[in-house]
Design a protein around this motif. Structure first.
Motif, PDB file in Angstrom:
ATOM      1  N   ASN B  50      31.160  14.134  42.675  1.00 55.17           N
ATOM      2  CA  ASN B  50      31.384  15.466  42.507  1.00 55.17           C
ATOM      3  C   ASN B  50      32.566  15.886  43.868  1.00 55.17           C
ATOM      4  O   ASN B  50      33.184  17.057  43.929  1.00 55.17           O
ATOM      5  CB  ASN B  50      30.828  17.057  42.515  1.00 55.17           C
ATOM      6  CG  ASN B  50      30.452  16.464  43.985  1.00 55.17           C
ATOM      7  OD1 ASN B  50      30.296  15.855  44.275  1.00 55.17           O
ATOM      8  ND2 ASN B  50      29.401  17.861  44.142  1.00 55.17           N
ATOM      9  N   LEU B  52      33.068  15.081  47.126  1.00 60.09           N
ATOM     10  CA  LEU B  52      32.388  15.135  48.088  1.00 60.09           C
ATOM     11  C   LEU B  52      33.210  13.965  48.552  1.00 60.09           C
ATOM     12  O   LEU B  52      32.984  14.339  50.032  1.00 60.09           O
ATOM     13  CB  LEU B  52      30.936  15.875  48.456  1.00 60.09           C
ATOM     14  CG  LEU B  52      30.592  17.028  47.742  1.00 60.09           C
ATOM     15  CD1 LEU B  52      29.305  16.926  47.775  1.00 60.09           C
ATOM     16  CD2 LEU B  52      31.469  18.684  48.223  1.00 60.09           C
ATOM     17  N   ARG B  78      34.281  20.983  39.237  1.00 58.47           N
ATOM     18  CA  ARG B  78      32.469  21.357  40.921  1.00 58.47           C
ATOM     19  C   ARG B  78      31.447  22.071  40.731  1.00 58.47           C
ATOM     20  O   ARG B  78      30.292  22.117  40.325  1.00 58.47           O
ATOM     21  CB  ARG B  78      32.900  21.351  41.729  1.00 58.47           C
ATOM     22  CG  ARG B  78      33.475  19.887  42.632  1.00 58.47           C
ATOM     23  CD  ARG B  78      33.954  20.666  44.303  1.00 58.47           C
ATOM     24  NE  ARG B  78      33.992  19.535  45.126  1.00 58.47           N
ATOM     25  CZ  ARG B  78      35.278  19.455  45.771  1.00 58.47           C
ATOM     26  NH1 ARG B  78      35.843  20.793  45.853  1.00 58.47           N
ATOM     27  NH2 ARG B  78      35.732  18.020  46.336  1.00 58.47           N
ATOM     28  N   PHE B  83      24.751  20.524  42.880  1.00 58.24           N
ATOM     29  CA  PHE B  83      24.443  19.456  44.084  1.00 58.24           C
ATOM     30  C   PHE B  83      23.546  19.777  44.726  1.00 58.24           C
ATOM     31  O   PHE B  83      23.388  21.054  45.625  1.00 58.24           O
ATOM     32  CB  PHE B  83      25.341  18.887  44.029  1.00 58.24           C
ATOM     33  CG  PHE B  83      25.818  17.502  45.423  1.00 58.24           C
ATOM     34  CD1 PHE B  83      26.495  16.889  44.399  1.00 58.24           C
ATOM     35  CD2 PHE B  83      24.846  17.380  46.741  1.00 58.24           C
ATOM     36  CE1 PHE B  83      26.415  15.436  45.221  1.00 58.24           C
ATOM     37  CE2 PHE B  83      24.782  16.597  46.975  1.00 58.24           C
ATOM     38  CZ  PHE B  83      25.603  14.570  46.447  1.00 58.24           C
ATOM     39  N   PHE B  85      21.555  18.807  48.174  1.00 56.92           N
ATOM     40  CA  PHE B  85      21.703  18.227  49.329  1.00 56.92           C
ATOM     41  C   PHE B  85      20.066  17.680  49.733  1.00 56.92           C
ATOM     42  O   PHE B  85      19.422  18.278  50.302  1.00 56.92           O
ATOM     43  CB  PHE B  85      22.244  18.863  50.494  1.00 56.92           C
ATOM     44  CG  PHE B  85      23.707  19.039  50.476  1.00 56.92           C
ATOM     45  CD1 PHE B  85      24.755  18.438  50.131  1.00 56.92           C
ATOM     46  CD2 PHE B  85      24.390  20.061  49.131  1.00 56.92           C
ATOM     47  CE1 PHE B  85      26.104  18.192  50.099  1.00 56.92           C
ATOM     48  CE2 PHE B  85      25.271  20.776  49.180  1.00 56.92           C
ATOM     49  CZ  PHE B  85      26.795  19.375  49.153  1.00 56.92           C
ATOM     50  N   ASN B  89      20.640  22.237  53.534  1.00 57.84           N
ATOM     51  CA  ASN B  89      22.731  22.710  53.576  1.00 57.84           C
ATOM     52  C   ASN B  89      22.617  23.982  52.697  1.00 57.84           C
ATOM     53  O   ASN B  89      23.927  24.504  51.976  1.00 57.84           O
ATOM     54  CB  ASN B  89      23.994  21.750  53.197  1.00 57.84           C
ATOM     55  CG  ASN B  89      24.150  20.477  53.566  1.00 57.84           C
ATOM     56  OD1 ASN B  89      23.501  20.912  54.877  1.00 57.84           O
ATOM     57  ND2 ASN B  89      24.703  20.329  53.100  1.00 57.84           N
ATOM     58  N   LEU B  90      21.226  25.283  52.444  1.00 55.64           N
ATOM     59  CA  LEU B  90      21.442  26.351  52.878  1.00 55.64           C
ATOM     60  C   LEU B  90      22.326  27.225  53.420  1.00 55.64           C
ATOM     61  O   LEU B  90      22.830  26.664  54.432  1.00 55.64           O
ATOM     62  CB  LEU B  90      20.045  26.858  53.185  1.00 55.64           C
ATOM     63  CG  LEU B  90      19.218  27.167  51.960  1.00 55.64           C
ATOM     64  CD1 LEU B  90      17.913  27.527  51.600  1.00 55.64           C
ATOM     65  CD2 LEU B  90      19.626  27.210  50.608  1.00 55.64           C
ATOM     66  N   PHE B  91      23.396  28.603  53.573  1.00 53.40           N
ATOM     67  CA  PHE B  91      24.659  29.344  54.361  1.00 53.40           C
ATOM     68  C   PHE B  91      22.931  29.812  55.096  1.00 53.40           C
ATOM     69  O   PHE B  91      22.889  30.536  54.513  1.00 53.40           O
ATOM     70  CB  PHE B  91      24.666  29.787  52.583  1.00 53.40           C
ATOM     71  CG  PHE B  91      26.022  29.042  52.362  1.00 53.40           C
ATOM     72  CD1 PHE B  91      26.560  27.737  52.762  1.00 53.40           C
ATOM     73  CD2 PHE B  91      26.064  29.238  51.412  1.00 53.40           C
ATOM     74  CE1 PHE B  91      27.286  27.316  51.859  1.00 53.40           C
ATOM     75  CE2 PHE B  91      27.211  28.479  50.399  1.00 53.40           C
ATOM     76  CZ  PHE B  91      27.748  27.505  50.291  1.00 53.40           C
ATOM     77  N   ARG B 152      20.143  27.498  43.576  1.00 52.84           N
ATOM     78  CA  ARG B 152      21.609  27.777  44.508  1.00 52.84           C
ATOM     79  C   ARG B 152      22.417  27.741  43.011  1.00 52.84           C
ATOM     80  O   ARG B 152      23.269  27.653  43.232  1.00 52.84           O
ATOM     81  CB  ARG B 152      21.910  28.159  45.992  1.00 52.84           C
ATOM     82  CG  ARG B 152      23.521  27.946  45.963  1.00 52.84           C
ATOM     83  CD  ARG B 152      24.110  27.225  48.185  1.00 52.84           C
ATOM     84  NE  ARG B 152      23.895  26.462  47.321  1.00 52.84           N
ATOM     85  CZ  ARG B 152      23.883  25.551  49.040  1.00 52.84           C
ATOM     86  NH1 ARG B 152      23.290  26.874  50.052  1.00 52.84           N
ATOM     87  NH2 ARG B 152      23.289  24.430  49.017  1.00 52.84           N
TER      88      ARG B 152
END
Lengths: 217, 250
Positions: B50, B52, B78, B83, B85, B89-91, B152
């Protein structure tokens, strides 16, 4: 009694002017600082260089020089600004330059994974910066920003040099008339202390409100 | 129908060539697992899919559109790729439900009420209980965080889900809840490409396992075919993983 009555009423006017200077300059400085800080990281060559140059320039000489340049210098090229406007502009530019440093540092401290995750869900760079990076970076920068605003309250007294009738200017005038330095400046010091304490309290509340919970509740 | 196609993908970091002409197809509804030792290029390959990570050479198509084309609308494409990780990688500044909603409102332009409804449905799908919806990432366990991350990605209705070692940052006890969710989604026909070190899980969930080493695909096949792999390099790698002897679970 006559002295105190006159002094207190003049000081109140000065207090209102000081409050006006800070209440307008602080948000302008914060907005400018965030824009400059973000531009320094994401602005590319042109915008990034401008932001870096701006920050270096306004952190590079004393605020009083900025005040004189704006109030006495600009009229030479046909731009006339009233004293209060000149002071607000100078304070905003100066605090914006310093705040941009805090914001830039805070942005750089956000881990790369946040940016990757934003990209992965299809965010544009602007969306990533606005909705993911800046909300976190501002939370980190807010301690530095609050410090800068407290400084602004102190350095707002420099506006007397271009004829702004703020608190220090009023105190100075009364001191030259009555020579009651201890009374005059003690009261002034107390008012500055109260203003500083209130600002600190405000930011403490804001920091608490914006705090991201870090442990299980 | 092929939904994801990578052709001759190369990537170099300084003097190290990480990917050496990797090609792979993923069919609709298929679950493919990529395995390989650390440094094999699995994560880089997944991130290339994608963009990145930008490949130096090679072409990638998603749903028939070439994402590596200079004219590609990368942010739109995208959205078709979910995706997950390995680094959770949550906000950090958003609650669990906020993490799921932000892509829906800001990227897909959904109204807040629609996004909220969809976020709730998706969180239920990955077994995140209602009392956790308003918690922040730091208040969740690793397994819960990773399931929110799956939600998400899933909420964006991707046509393919990419998982990059989704359990490698978790304690063994927390891995199983994440693997269970991935397995359930895969069984419901969500097209998935999973990088994992969990050989048992790979055998259980994969339609096909691809083995990578030193930036190349060195073998692959169905779990059954892999158990009886003839290729020495593949067999040697399998023997190293998870207490396997001769490529067979003991």
């Amino acid at each position: 009694m006559e002295f105190w009555s006159e002094y207190l009423s003049s000081l109140l006017m000065g207090f209102l002017t000081t409050s006006e200077l800070v209440a307008i300059s602080a948000p302008l400085g914060i907005i400018l600082g965030i824009a400059l800080g973000a531009s320094r990281v994401y602005g590319g060559i042109i915008l990034g260089s401008f932001a870096r140059g701006f920050s270096a320039l306004f952190r590079g000489f004393p605020l009083i020089v900025t005040l004189f340049l704006v109030f006495f210098g600009l009229p030479e090229i046909g731009i006339y600004l009233p004293p209060v406007t000149s002071a607000i502009l100078s304070f905003s530019l100066c605090s914006g330059a310093y705040i941009s440093e805090y914001v830039r540092g805070a942005i750089m401290s956000i881990d790369q994974g946040q940016s990757l995750a934003a990209k992965a869900i299809g965010m544009t760079k602007l969306q990533e910066v606005l909705y993911i990076i800046l909300p976190q970076a501002i939370r980190r920068a807010i301690y530095g920003i609050s410090n800068e605003i407290v400084y602004m309250i102190q350095y707002s007294s420099l506006a007397f040099a271009i004829g702004v009738q703020e608190m220090y200017s009023v105190a100075r005038t009364y001191n030259s008339l009555y020579f009651k330095s201890l009374e005059i400046f003690s009261l002034l010091a107390v008012i500055y202390l109260v203003l500083t304490a209130l600002t600190t309290l405000f930011f403490k509340g804001l920091i608490r409100k914006l705090e991201i919970p870090s442990k299980a509740e | 129908m092929i939904v994801l196609r990578a052709e001759d993908v190369w990537k170099r970091y300084d003097d190290t060539i990480v990917l050496r002409g990797v090609s792979l197809n993923l069919k609709k509804g298929e679950t493919k697992v990529i395995m390989g030792p650390s440094g094999a290029g699995k994560t880089t390959f997944l991130k290339c899919l994608n963009l990145l990570v930008k490949p130096d050479k090679g072409r990638i198509w998603i749903d028939g559109e070439e994402i590596t084309s200079p004219k590609a609308d990368i942010t739109r494409l995208r959205q078709k790729i979910g995706f997950v990780f390995q680094e959770l990688n949550l906000f950090h500044h958003l609650t669990a439900i906020g993490n799921v909603m932000i892509g829906l409102t800001k990227v897909k332009g959904m109204s807040k009420s629609d996004a909220l409804k969809k976020a709730k449905e998706t969180l239920k799908r990955v077994h995140i209980e209602e009392e956790l919806w308003r918690k922040y990432p730091a208040q969740l366990s690793g397994g819960q965080k990773q399931r929110v991350a799956i939600a998400r990605a899933l909420a964006m209705d991707p046509i393919v889900m990419l998982y990059d070692e989704p359990t490698s940052a978790l304690d063994p006890g927390l891995s199983s809840e994440v693997l269970l969710v991935i397995k359930e989604l895969s069984e419901r026909g969500i097209t998935s490409l999973i990088v994992t070190h969990e050989l048992g899980f790979a055998y259980e969930v994969a339609d096909e396992i691809v083995v990578m080493n030193r930036g190349r695909i060195i073998g692959g096949g169905s779990p059954e075919e892999l158990r009886n792999a003839k290729n020495d390099e593949v067999r040697n790698l399998l023997n190293k993983w998870n207490g396997l002897k001769d490529g067979v679970l003991v």
